[in-house]
Design an enzyme around this catalytic site. Structure first.
Site, PDB file in Angstrom:
ATOM      1  N   TRP A 166      -4.857  59.024 -14.803  1.00 57.23           N
ATOM      2  CA  TRP A 166      -6.160  59.472 -15.616  1.00 57.23           C
ATOM      3  C   TRP A 166      -7.578  59.216 -15.042  1.00 57.23           C
ATOM      4  O   TRP A 166      -8.073  59.708 -15.747  1.00 57.23           O
ATOM      5  CB  TRP A 166      -5.512  59.109 -17.214  1.00 57.23           C
ATOM      6  CG  TRP A 166      -4.244  59.574 -17.763  1.00 57.23           C
ATOM      7  CD1 TRP A 166      -3.301  58.945 -17.870  1.00 57.23           C
ATOM      8  CD2 TRP A 166      -3.141  60.782 -18.015  1.00 57.23           C
ATOM      9  NE1 TRP A 166      -1.959  59.778 -18.303  1.00 57.23           N
ATOM     10  CE2 TRP A 166      -2.110  60.893 -17.868  1.00 57.23           C
ATOM     11  CE3 TRP A 166      -4.355  62.345 -17.449  1.00 57.23           C
ATOM     12  CZ2 TRP A 166      -1.584  62.762 -18.359  1.00 57.23           C
ATOM     13  CZ3 TRP A 166      -4.047  63.259 -17.573  1.00 57.23           C
ATOM     14  CH2 TRP A 166      -2.217  63.692 -18.027  1.00 57.23           C
ATOM     15  N   ASP A 168     -10.520  55.787 -23.055  1.00 53.10           N
ATOM     16  CA  ASP A 168      -9.707  56.637 -23.349  1.00 53.10           C
ATOM     17  C   ASP A 168      -8.186  55.520 -24.171  1.00 53.10           C
ATOM     18  O   ASP A 168      -7.920  55.292 -22.581  1.00 53.10           O
ATOM     19  CB  ASP A 168      -9.031  57.144 -21.913  1.00 53.10           C
ATOM     20  CG  ASP A 168      -8.186  58.086 -22.391  1.00 53.10           C
ATOM     21  OD1 ASP A 168      -7.393  58.169 -23.174  1.00 53.10           O
ATOM     22  OD2 ASP A 168      -7.291  58.544 -21.025  1.00 53.10           O
ATOM     23  N   LYS A 176       0.336  60.621 -28.400  1.00 53.53           N
ATOM     24  CA  LYS A 176       1.258  59.635 -27.995  1.00 53.53           C
ATOM     25  C   LYS A 176       1.395  59.163 -29.505  1.00 53.53           C
ATOM     26  O   LYS A 176       2.594  59.047 -30.000  1.00 53.53           O
ATOM     27  CB  LYS A 176       0.840  59.427 -26.848  1.00 53.53           C
ATOM     28  CG  LYS A 176       0.988  59.982 -25.804  1.00 53.53           C
ATOM     29  CD  LYS A 176      -0.358  60.244 -25.042  1.00 53.53           C
ATOM     30  CE  LYS A 176       0.198  60.884 -23.731  1.00 53.53           C
ATOM     31  NZ  LYS A 176      -1.223  61.470 -22.919  1.00 53.53           N
TER      32      LYS A 176
HETATM   33  C1  LIG Z   1      -1.943  61.839 -21.970  1.00 55.06           C
HETATM   34  C2  LIG Z   1      -3.431  61.324 -21.509  1.00 55.06           C
HETATM   35  C3  LIG Z   1      -4.210  61.373 -20.943  1.00 55.06           C
HETATM   36  C4  LIG Z   1      -4.114  63.559 -21.246  1.00 55.06           C
HETATM   37  O1  LIG Z   1      -4.304  63.912 -22.620  1.00 55.06           O
HETATM   38  P1  LIG Z   1      -4.213  65.515 -22.643  1.00 55.06           P
HETATM   39  O2  LIG Z   1      -4.690  65.505 -24.552  1.00 55.06           O
HETATM   40  O3  LIG Z   1      -2.684  66.189 -22.274  1.00 55.06           O
HETATM   41  O4  LIG Z   1      -5.220  66.210 -22.295  1.00 55.06           O
HETATM   42  C5  LIG Z   1      -5.446  61.478 -20.740  1.00 55.06           C
HETATM   43  N1  LIG Z   1      -5.311  59.966 -20.884  1.00 55.06           N
HETATM   44  C6  LIG Z   1      -4.255  59.320 -20.958  1.00 55.06           C
HETATM   45  C7  LIG Z   1      -4.158  57.500 -20.756  1.00 55.06           C
HETATM   46  C8  LIG Z   1      -3.128  59.786 -21.351  1.00 55.06           C
HETATM   47  O5  LIG Z   1      -1.753  58.706 -21.806  1.00 55.06           O
END
Ligand SMILES: *Cc1c(COP(=O)(O)O)cnc(C)c1O
Length: 358
Positions: free
Chosen positions: A99, A166, A190
């Protein structure tokens, strides 16, 4: 029968989120319309939206001068929106896996992306500590939980430059000192709801004062969404409803402190079994282990049994433990809605497998 769900995202949601969303699809409150039919400008939807925002603020104890936004596009769109808005010359990154690598790639479209620390040389199996951040960086970008690699940090630190994080896969799993961050973002799928909505927690002064000097399309400008309370365009209404329901559940279960306690318990139970069981071995170094995503491998010499154990787990009503293709082996994602009973079922399955095969 409902499975023991260890999916990485979308993933398990609380029963009350599923039930109450199903009901709202039929009729939102007593408004005579479905959550999918009601106007986003109506008072019925406004109440849903306001509750989602206020629960977000309450649960994370978000300071006054921050906005909570609900946007489309996933966390992946934030990878470009952040540098589009705030990268003037250079941003600093900690590279801890897939990511952050994607975030770095997007930032390079707008300026310099300096990787100040990385765990790449050790297969991303640890979280780099003691960061040296260049004072001339516009911001530092972090990924608090590495969903694929299973590493996480738990301490919110101050740096000399604004920090943007993030938190897609660990938001609401522990208390966060939001004041240490200029911005926190993530996909909701999540820990906080269904796929299709992205949360952004942003310091209003930061958003105003740190804008890069370039033309930014209206929809990609944070200020647009701050000014219009995420209602510049039609927001993802039903997804915001799932966030509200999930946050109500978090609050009813002890808030983020309650979530942290359960997360620690799940992680300890599962890692204890991975370490003890002669059929398996862990991937991530102690001290960097995520509470949300727990990767593990077959023990040395047992690699051939991988798909056999996946099939065995499925017979035990367990789903979602196949590892990400970049790591192999297994990954149990143990987000907020994953219950102690779910983890007990996985541990029992691992024990039984050892008895049969060791
Ligand atoms: C799942 C995830 C993403 C991507 O998220 P999307 O909503 O599918 O774009 C980005 N960063 C982390 C840490 C993730 O777990």
């Amino acid at each position: 029968m409902r499975k023991h769900i260890f999916n990485a995202g979308p993933c398990k949601l609380p029963d009350s989120t599923l039930e109450n969303t199903a009901n709202a699809v039929r009729e939102l409150g007593n408004c005579g319309q479905s959550i999918m039919e009601v106007s986003h400008r109506s008072k019925d939807f406004q109440a849903v939206y306001d509750e989602a925002v206020s629960l977000f603020k309450e649960l994370l104890n978000i300071p006054e001068n921050y906005s909570v936004l609900f946007l489309g596009g996933g966390a992946s769109t934030q990878f470009c929106m952040v540098p589009y808005n705030f990268l003037k010359k250079k941003a600093a990154f900690v590279n801890t896996g897939t990511w952050s690598t994607k975030a770095i790639k997007e930032a390079k479209l707008f300026g310099e992306a300096e990787v100040i620390a990385s765990s790449e040389d050790k297969g991303f199996t640890f979280y780099p500590k003691d960061l040296q951040v260049p004072a001339d960086a516009d911001y530092l970008h972090l990924t608090s939980n590495n969903t694929i690699r299973g590493t996480e940090f738990f301490e919110d630190k101050s740096y000399d430059v604004p920090v943007i994080c993030d938190m897609s896969s660990d938001i609401m799993s522990r208390p966060v000192d939001v004041s240490k961050y200029a911005m926190i973002y993530g996909g909701c799928q999540k820990n906080v709801g269904a796929a299709g909505v992205t949360f952004v927690i942003i310091n209003n002064d930061f958003a105003k004062e740190n804008l890069a000097d370039r033309v930014i399309p209206t929809m990609l400008k944070y200020q647009t969404h701050i000014d219009k309370d995420s209602m510049f365009n039609t927001p993802p209404c039903i997804n915001i409803f799932t966030v509200k329901e999930t946050l109500k559940w978090v609050k009813a279960n002890g808030g983020v402190e309650g979530m942290e306690k359960l997360a620690k318990q799940r992680e300890e139970m599962l890692y204890a079994e991975i370490e003890r069981n002669s059929m398996f071995k862990p991937v991530v170094e102690e001290g960097s282990r995520s509470r949300m995503n727990i990767p593990f491998l077959m023990a040395d010499g047992k690699e051939d049994l991988m798909s056999d154990f996946i099939a065995f787990s499925e017979k035990h009503n367990i789903c979602g433990i196949k590892g990400h293709r970049s790591v192999g082996g297994f990954r149990a994602s143990t987000y907020n809605a994953c219950s102690i009973e779910d983890v007990e079922a996985l541990v029992a399955c691992m024990k039984e497998y050892e008895t049969l095969k060791a």
